[in-house]
Scaffold this active site. Sequence first.
Site, PDB file in Angstrom:
ATOM      1  CG  ASN A  17      61.821  -3.481 -32.606  1.00  0.00           C
ATOM      2  OD1 ASN A  17      62.976  -3.246 -33.086  1.00  0.00           O
ATOM      3  ND2 ASN A  17      61.575  -4.876 -32.541  1.00  0.00           N
ATOM      4  CD1 TRP A  18      62.142   3.168 -34.047  1.00  0.00           C
ATOM      5  CD2 TRP A  18      64.028   4.057 -34.402  1.00  0.00           C
ATOM      6  NE1 TRP A  18      61.963   4.323 -33.440  1.00  0.00           N
ATOM      7  CE2 TRP A  18      63.263   5.019 -33.725  1.00  0.00           C
ATOM      8  CE3 TRP A  18      65.431   4.333 -34.822  1.00  0.00           C
ATOM      9  CZ2 TRP A  18      63.828   6.321 -33.518  1.00  0.00           C
ATOM     10  CZ3 TRP A  18      65.741   5.776 -34.376  1.00  0.00           C
ATOM     11  CH2 TRP A  18      64.927   6.805 -33.624  1.00  0.00           C
ATOM     12  CE  LYS A  19      59.578  -5.114 -35.791  1.00  0.00           C
ATOM     13  NZ  LYS A  19      58.459  -5.988 -35.939  1.00  0.00           N
ATOM     14  CG  HIS A 102      61.454  -9.264 -31.977  1.00  0.00           C
ATOM     15  ND1 HIS A 102      61.068  -9.751 -33.269  1.00  0.00           N
ATOM     16  CD2 HIS A 102      60.678  -8.284 -31.569  1.00  0.00           C
ATOM     17  CE1 HIS A 102      60.059  -8.961 -33.673  1.00  0.00           C
ATOM     18  NE2 HIS A 102      59.945  -8.221 -32.813  1.00  0.00           N
ATOM     19  CD  GLU A 174      57.041  -7.834 -29.105  1.00  0.00           C
ATOM     20  OE1 GLU A 174      56.771  -6.805 -29.330  1.00  0.00           O
ATOM     21  OE2 GLU A 174      57.981  -8.493 -30.033  1.00  0.00           O
ATOM     22  CB  SER A 225      49.341  -4.931 -34.278  1.00  0.00           C
ATOM     23  OG  SER A 225      49.695  -5.826 -35.239  1.00  0.00           O
ATOM     24  N   GLY A 246      56.322  -1.523 -32.834  1.00  0.00           N
ATOM     25  CA  GLY A 246      57.228  -1.672 -33.950  1.00  0.00           C
ATOM     26  C   GLY A 246      56.715  -0.661 -34.931  1.00  0.00           C
TER      27      GLY A 246
HETATM   28  C1  PEP Z   1      57.594  -5.734 -32.648  1.00  0.00           C
HETATM   29  O1  PEP Z   1      58.240  -6.599 -33.696  1.00  0.00           O
HETATM   30  O2  PEP Z   1      58.321  -5.767 -31.642  1.00  0.00           O
HETATM   31  C2  PEP Z   1      56.325  -5.142 -32.870  1.00  0.00           C
HETATM   32  C3  PEP Z   1      55.606  -5.094 -31.944  1.00  0.00           C
HETATM   33  O3  PEP Z   1      55.979  -4.894 -34.187  1.00  0.00           O
HETATM   34  P1  PEP Z   1      54.412  -4.267 -34.718  1.00  0.00           P
HETATM   35  O4  PEP Z   1      54.086  -2.948 -33.476  1.00  0.00           O
HETATM   36  O5  PEP Z   1      54.905  -3.613 -35.934  1.00  0.00           O
HETATM   37  O6  PEP Z   1      53.567  -5.372 -34.728  1.00  0.00           O
END
Ligand code: PEP
Length: 273
Positions: A17-19, A102, A174, A225, A246
Amino acid sequence: MKTATKPSVKRKLIVANWKMHFTTHKASLYLHKLSEKIATHKDVEVVLAPNMLSLQSLGMQVKHRQFKLAAQNCYWRDEGAFTGEVSATMLHGLVDYVIIGHSERRYVFSETEKDIRMKVQAVLRNKMSPVLCVGETAHQRADGETLHVLHDQVVSGLANVTGEEVARMVIAYEPVWAINSSNSKTHKAATPEDFAVAEKEIRKQVASLYGKSASEAIRVIYGGSVNADNARGFLSQEGCDGLLPGTASLNSEEFLKIVESAHDNKGRDKAGK
Ligand code: PEP
């Protein structure tokens, strides 16, 4: 009960997920870099979720045996006067997956359970797979509400989904408190044991709605994370079908290590997936 069709083989699914990171140009350079270095494994499916604007050009650049694409969101109506929105109908042919619900969509953009349910249905109606994100906030966790939240989000997200469609779905656990969002850089993942508890609850709800074979067929993955150091711990949980990184997906070295962990974990999954 709505009967499900079980897919033949389950591969580990890694969804990056590159957001709202990378311009189209940077996304293209990054894809090029990944594509040079990634080893393709039959047991791992790698999916990239860039911003909406980059999907079309990455779709032309991507080698489909290496990567699939996902959108990070969509609108639930197929067409109409909905300024600023992109429908699942428009994404059809461009992506295989669409991330729905999300926590940033739920809490930053105030999406409701109804929005999320309608979006899940739109993605399925347009023959793609929703990656439905569920998970509790820190407050809900502190109040011992985790399993209730998961129950409600799963039941609501799957409302009106048929037994045949549910087998195409992915549910990502998540926990909101574990996600590196703009206002909380937690870098604090859940533990593999936290994941296992959530995963069992998710499959239990799916089993009660669609039966045991659907609960085994649906893919349940972890996000929050995830990094190259902790990926293996989640993937070695029997019910873990993959990961949704992410921040770690924005660094090619780290992301490639996560993909390799999914390949290495192949022999450990005893569930015949
Ligand atoms: C996400 O938002 O889908 C995610 C898992 O982010 P991160 O890995 O940065 O916590």
